[in-house]
Design a protein around this motif. Sequence first.
Motif, PDB file in Angstrom:
ATOM      1  N   MET A   1       0.852  -1.187   0.000  1.00 29.23           N
ATOM      2  CA  MET A   1       0.000   0.000   0.000  1.00 29.23           C
ATOM      3  C   MET A   1       0.887   1.236   0.000  1.00 29.23           C
ATOM      4  O   MET A   1       2.052   1.190   0.386  1.00 29.23           O
ATOM      5  N   LYS A   2       0.310   2.361  -0.428  1.00 31.27           N
ATOM      6  CA  LYS A   2       1.029   3.631  -0.329  1.00 31.27           C
ATOM      7  C   LYS A   2       0.470   4.382   0.874  1.00 31.27           C
ATOM      8  O   LYS A   2      -0.733   4.596   0.983  1.00 31.27           O
ATOM      9  N   ILE A   3       1.377   4.757   1.772  1.00 28.19           N
ATOM     10  CA  ILE A   3       0.986   5.272   3.076  1.00 28.19           C
ATOM     11  C   ILE A   3       1.689   6.596   3.359  1.00 28.19           C
ATOM     12  O   ILE A   3       2.841   6.796   2.963  1.00 28.19           O
ATOM     13  N   SER A   4       0.995   7.496   4.037  1.00 32.72           N
ATOM     14  CA  SER A   4       1.643   8.703   4.542  1.00 32.72           C
ATOM     15  C   SER A   4       1.575   8.708   6.059  1.00 32.72           C
ATOM     16  O   SER A   4       0.652   8.144   6.650  1.00 32.72           O
ATOM     17  N   THR A   5       2.566   9.334   6.680  1.00 32.04           N
ATOM     18  CA  THR A   5       2.490   9.640   8.100  1.00 32.04           C
ATOM     19  C   THR A   5       2.621  11.146   8.222  1.00 32.04           C
ATOM     20  O   THR A   5       3.599  11.728   7.751  1.00 32.04           O
ATOM     21  N   ILE A   6       1.625  11.757   8.819  1.00 33.74           N
ATOM     22  CA  ILE A   6       1.626  13.205   8.995  1.00 33.74           C
ATOM     23  C   ILE A   6       2.203  13.492  10.380  1.00 33.74           C
ATOM     24  O   ILE A   6       1.605  13.146  11.397  1.00 33.74           O
TER      25      ILE A   6
ATOM     26  N   ASP B   1      -3.024   5.706   0.076  1.00 39.02           N
ATOM     27  CA  ASP B   1      -4.213   4.933   0.439  1.00 39.02           C
ATOM     28  C   ASP B   1      -4.608   5.163   1.901  1.00 39.02           C
ATOM     29  O   ASP B   1      -5.782   5.175   2.251  1.00 39.02           O
ATOM     30  N   ILE B   2      -3.584   5.297   2.764  1.00 33.10           N
ATOM     31  CA  ILE B   2      -3.823   5.506   4.193  1.00 33.10           C
ATOM     32  C   ILE B   2      -2.984   6.680   4.669  1.00 33.10           C
ATOM     33  O   ILE B   2      -1.803   6.792   4.331  1.00 33.10           O
ATOM     34  N   HIS B   3      -3.599   7.561   5.445  1.00 27.61           N
ATOM     35  CA  HIS B   3      -2.893   8.691   6.060  1.00 27.61           C
ATOM     36  C   HIS B   3      -2.898   8.489   7.576  1.00 27.61           C
ATOM     37  O   HIS B   3      -3.953   8.586   8.206  1.00 27.61           O
ATOM     38  N   PHE B   4      -1.741   8.203   8.146  1.00 23.11           N
ATOM     39  CA  PHE B   4      -1.635   8.096   9.599  1.00 23.11           C
ATOM     40  C   PHE B   4      -1.323   9.469  10.181  1.00 23.11           C
ATOM     41  O   PHE B   4      -0.370  10.131   9.754  1.00 23.11           O
TER      42      PHE B   4
ATOM     43  N   GLU C   1     -11.118  -3.215   6.742  1.00 29.10           N
ATOM     44  CA  GLU C   1     -10.443  -3.992   5.697  1.00 29.10           C
ATOM     45  C   GLU C   1      -9.141  -3.336   5.263  1.00 29.10           C
ATOM     46  O   GLU C   1      -8.115  -4.016   5.066  1.00 29.10           O
ATOM     47  N   MET C   2      -9.171  -2.013   5.141  1.00 29.59           N
ATOM     48  CA  MET C   2      -7.970  -1.304   4.691  1.00 29.59           C
ATOM     49  C   MET C   2      -6.855  -1.379   5.721  1.00 29.59           C
ATOM     50  O   MET C   2      -5.695  -1.629   5.382  1.00 29.59           O
ATOM     51  N   LEU C   3      -7.186  -1.192   6.998  1.00 29.43           N
ATOM     52  CA  LEU C   3      -6.138  -1.246   8.010  1.00 29.43           C
ATOM     53  C   LEU C   3      -5.678  -2.684   8.242  1.00 29.43           C
ATOM     54  O   LEU C   3      -4.500  -2.922   8.540  1.00 29.43           O
ATOM     55  N   ASP C   4      -6.585  -3.649   8.085  1.00 28.45           N
ATOM     56  CA  ASP C   4      -6.182  -5.059   8.154  1.00 28.45           C
ATOM     57  C   ASP C   4      -5.132  -5.365   7.090  1.00 28.45           C
ATOM     58  O   ASP C   4      -4.157  -6.085   7.350  1.00 28.45           O
ATOM     59  N   GLU C   5      -5.334  -4.829   5.881  1.00 28.45           N
ATOM     60  CA  GLU C   5      -4.365  -5.061   4.811  1.00 28.45           C
ATOM     61  C   GLU C   5      -3.018  -4.442   5.161  1.00 28.45           C
ATOM     62  O   GLU C   5      -1.968  -5.033   4.930  1.00 28.45           O
ATOM     63  N   CYS C   6      -3.056  -3.256   5.750  1.00 27.71           N
ATOM     64  CA  CYS C   6      -1.824  -2.573   6.146  1.00 27.71           C
ATOM     65  C   CYS C   6      -1.068  -3.377   7.208  1.00 27.71           C
ATOM     66  O   CYS C   6       0.151  -3.530   7.133  1.00 27.71           O
ATOM     67  N   TYR C   7      -1.788  -3.902   8.184  1.00 27.30           N
ATOM     68  CA  TYR C   7      -1.183  -4.613   9.312  1.00 27.30           C
ATOM     69  C   TYR C   7      -1.167  -6.130   9.128  1.00 27.30           C
ATOM     70  O   TYR C   7      -0.983  -6.861  10.101  1.00 27.30           O
ATOM     71  N   ARG C   8      -1.359  -6.614   7.882  1.00 31.63           N
ATOM     72  CA  ARG C   8      -1.541  -8.041   7.648  1.00 31.63           C
ATOM     73  C   ARG C   8      -0.449  -8.890   8.282  1.00 31.63           C
ATOM     74  O   ARG C   8      -0.721  -9.891   8.952  1.00 31.63           O
ATOM     75  N   GLU C   9       0.797  -8.513   8.108  1.00 32.02           N
ATOM     76  CA  GLU C   9       1.892  -9.319   8.639  1.00 32.02           C
ATOM     77  C   GLU C   9       1.820  -9.390  10.165  1.00 32.02           C
ATOM     78  O   GLU C   9       2.061 -10.448  10.764  1.00 32.02           O
ATOM     79  N   ILE C  10       1.478  -8.282  10.809  1.00 30.53           N
ATOM     80  CA  ILE C  10       1.386  -8.249  12.276  1.00 30.53           C
ATOM     81  C   ILE C  10       0.196  -9.080  12.752  1.00 30.53           C
ATOM     82  O   ILE C  10       0.297  -9.858  13.703  1.00 30.53           O
ATOM     83  N   LEU C  11      -0.944  -8.932  12.076  1.00 32.03           N
ATOM     84  CA  LEU C  11      -2.141  -9.668  12.464  1.00 32.03           C
ATOM     85  C   LEU C  11      -1.989 -11.171  12.250  1.00 32.03           C
ATOM     86  O   LEU C  11      -2.490 -11.975  13.043  1.00 32.03           O
ATOM     87  N   ASP C  12      -1.272 -11.546  11.188  1.00 34.20           N
ATOM     88  CA  ASP C  12      -1.081 -12.965  10.897  1.00 34.20           C
ATOM     89  C   ASP C  12      -0.244 -13.669  11.953  1.00 34.20           C
ATOM     90  O   ASP C  12      -0.248 -14.905  12.044  1.00 34.20           O
ATOM     91  N   ARG C  13       0.470 -12.886  12.758  1.00 34.31           N
ATOM     92  CA  ARG C  13       1.252 -13.482  13.852  1.00 34.31           C
ATOM     93  C   ARG C  13       0.395 -13.710  15.091  1.00 34.31           C
ATOM     94  O   ARG C  13       0.887 -14.178  16.126  1.00 34.31           O
ATOM     95  N   GLY C  14      -0.889 -13.358  15.006  1.00 34.93           N
ATOM     96  CA  GLY C  14      -1.797 -13.604  16.121  1.00 34.93           C
ATOM     97  C   GLY C  14      -1.956 -12.443  17.077  1.00 34.93           C
ATOM     98  O   GLY C  14      -2.498 -12.621  18.179  1.00 34.93           O
ATOM     99  N   THR C  15      -1.525 -11.251  16.680  1.00 38.81           N
ATOM    100  CA  THR C  15      -1.685 -10.078  17.542  1.00 38.81           C
ATOM    101  C   THR C  15      -3.170  -9.797  17.762  1.00 38.81           C
ATOM    102  O   THR C  15      -3.934  -9.720  16.799  1.00 38.81           O
ATOM    103  N   PRO C  16      -3.611  -9.649  19.003  1.00 34.79           N
ATOM    104  CA  PRO C  16      -5.028  -9.358  19.260  1.00 34.79           C
ATOM    105  C   PRO C  16      -5.455  -8.043  18.604  1.00 34.79           C
ATOM    106  O   PRO C  16      -4.729  -7.040  18.684  1.00 34.79           O
TER     107      PRO C  16
END
Length: 446
Positions: free
Chosen positions: A1-6, A77-80, A185-200
């Motif tokens: 994804m393309k992400i910005s952090t403000i 796609d996401i602005h943090f 759904e969008m944030l799940d895609e962003c954090y997919r690797e972290i969530l796939d490790r079982g992070t609550p």
Amino acid sequence: MKISTIGCGYLGAVHAACMAELGHEVVGLDVDERKVELLARGEAPFHEAGLPELLRRNVDAGRLTFTTDPSAIADCDIHFIGVGTPQMQGRYAADMSQVDAAVQTILDNTDPNREEPALIAGKSTVPVGTAEAIAGKVAESGKNLLVLWNPEFLREGFAVKDTLEPDRIVYGLSEDVAEGEKAREMLDECYREILDRGTPRLLANYPTAELVKVAANSFLATKISFINAMAELCDATGADVTKLAEAIGHDDRIGKKFLRAGIGFGGGCLPKDIRAFMARAGELGVDQALTFLREVDAINTRRRVGAVDLVTDLVGPRLVGHRVAVLGAAFKPDSDDLRDSPALDIALTLWSRGADVVIHDPQAGGKLKEQRPDLEVVDTIEEALSGAEVTMLLTEWKQFRELDPAAVKSIVKTPVIVDGRNVLDPRAWSEAGWDYHGIGRGVSIW
């Protein structure tokens, strides 16, 4: 994804680097040109373990860029939002100007003809009600944007680990089911690797997610002030607060963490967050619910005053001309953050009353020299201790905890140690000939 952090401070810069480490294309936006220049070269503008390596690796790989040009975020796609919410001058309330500016920047640089929605994901610690207000502003703009609140739970010194390996992730979602589901759904895609490790992952509405961070910080602050209040009783009775904390910490309903008495908490989060929490409760008409936080804050402030009073008792009523070595200036070890630092506050109070204060901090020393050239800030422990009548350990850096009391005794003028963090062995220092003073602890055979 393309992400910005403000915002590219402690929160934003770490989050940007970590998102790039997950494989996303990330652009960090900030108004501070010097900070952006450093980050763009892969250099961290502050001390944070593991961050320099992460920055260099992802900048070199081309996944991570930093800029002051807001147009660079247009196709993200996401602005943090990771800007600061400091305490307002003369008030307890949070200054929301940076958050407001960040939202406006996103609105101004979002294509009005965008087909797929972009997501505003707030990470800053904000008063409850902020996300709903932002969602209203977005709706009025007509821009194709969704709003989600995703509070951060970073510990300075462990921020990289806490971002890539969090103990939980919280989503604050819109009550509009379709919008909330798409944002999830969008944030799940962003954090997919972290969530796939079982992070609550906890799903909640906006106000719940906003309250999580300030509620957590308020609880931790309460626990710290509780044990510091017990330290006051221990000083009055001859009890040892470290043994007291150990005993009650074995109760799994209480736990051992944050039960170490000392000079209190500081930094850029806990003090201003509990005050902003109280201010917001007042605005909502439920200020009595958080009245206890005033005493939490008062106990914390009292610990700083107590440390100054202790030095005054040790050297006499007049501090003028007495040399005091201060070991530590940052609010905690493994950080160069001086914001609301108890150590620095105590040092400045002693200095303002005429004491000859000499400060050493392994990471914050350089920054302090720039900010306060009128202070004597030295580069080594030996320089700080030379000729000292009182030595104060105020930030528990490893090199301070591991000092050999016998070896350093010859450096000082008078072997008097104030252990402001209760991290030294009182018996070892006393047997080495030092006059040891902890917080709520004496030297007992037990």
